[in-house]
Design a protein around this motif. Sequence first.
Motif, PDB file in Angstrom:
ATOM      1  N   ASP A  90       0.811  -1.215   0.000  1.00  0.00           N
ATOM      2  CA  ASP A  90       0.000   0.000   0.000  1.00  0.00           C
ATOM      3  C   ASP A  90       0.846   1.267   0.000  1.00  0.00           C
ATOM      4  N   ASN A  91       2.044   1.168   0.608  1.00  0.00           N
ATOM      5  CA  ASN A  91       2.899   2.357   0.738  1.00  0.00           C
ATOM      6  C   ASN A  91       4.347   1.908   0.783  1.00  0.00           C
ATOM      7  N   SER A 104       7.017   3.630   0.431  1.00  0.00           N
ATOM      8  CA  SER A 104       7.972   4.621   0.928  1.00  0.00           C
ATOM      9  C   SER A 104       7.959   4.630   2.449  1.00  0.00           C
ATOM     10  N   PRO A 111       6.461   1.936   6.835  1.00  0.00           N
ATOM     11  CA  PRO A 111       5.068   1.745   7.277  1.00  0.00           C
ATOM     12  C   PRO A 111       4.894   0.631   8.288  1.00  0.00           C
ATOM     13  N   ALA A 150       8.471  -2.652   2.306  1.00  0.00           N
ATOM     14  CA  ALA A 150       9.095  -1.370   1.993  1.00  0.00           C
ATOM     15  C   ALA A 150      10.578  -1.414   2.347  1.00  0.00           C
TER      16      ALA A 150
END
Length: 207
Positions: free
Chosen positions: A26-27, A29, A32, A102
């Motif tokens: 989902d993210n 960067s 998370p 990530a």
Amino acid sequence: MITIGVGGNSLPFGEIFSRCLTLGADNGSGRPCRDYYEDPKRGVETLDERLSRIQDEYITMLADVHEKAPNAKVITVGYPSLLPAEAGACGYTDPTETFTIAPGDIPWLRDMEERLNQTIRNLTNFFGDRYVDTYASSQGHDACQPGEEKWMEGFCGTVAPESNWPAGQCAGLGPEHRQTFFHPNTQGHTAIAQHVERVIRLALLER
């Protein structure tokens, strides 16, 4: 002679890696997954709390083992390196691995494993037992390494088609891809077994 390899399922690795894969998808960067587990507002058990709980459980377990088998030689086995020291070595969103942790979370996950191993080592020493270090020798053989260099398979590892590992989310990658979920492959099992065997042989020489 008693060999013990426990602790990872008490964190548990499965829950944390699943969460990291989902949050990374989902993210990609930032960090998370670390932010999720270290945010007090979420009310989830932090890494410090998990390791403290595991320490108490491990003490109870070793004490029970020694009580039930007072003449046994006890050997504990640490965990091999799952992820690389250099986060860039992992192919984020690599379609052949569905690797979506990530890059910023990889150092946190490595620290988690190192702290778990250190907890096991410290308690093993406290009880006067022997500890098998599989982490140091497996550096550079983590799940993010190519082909024959890796001793660990990632989320969707390459295994024999007749393997009992489930296909699950890896089904679309081909019959050789299964949900190995960060477990040792043949090379990894062989390397770990060699370490354990050496320590067993040393223990057997003791009087």
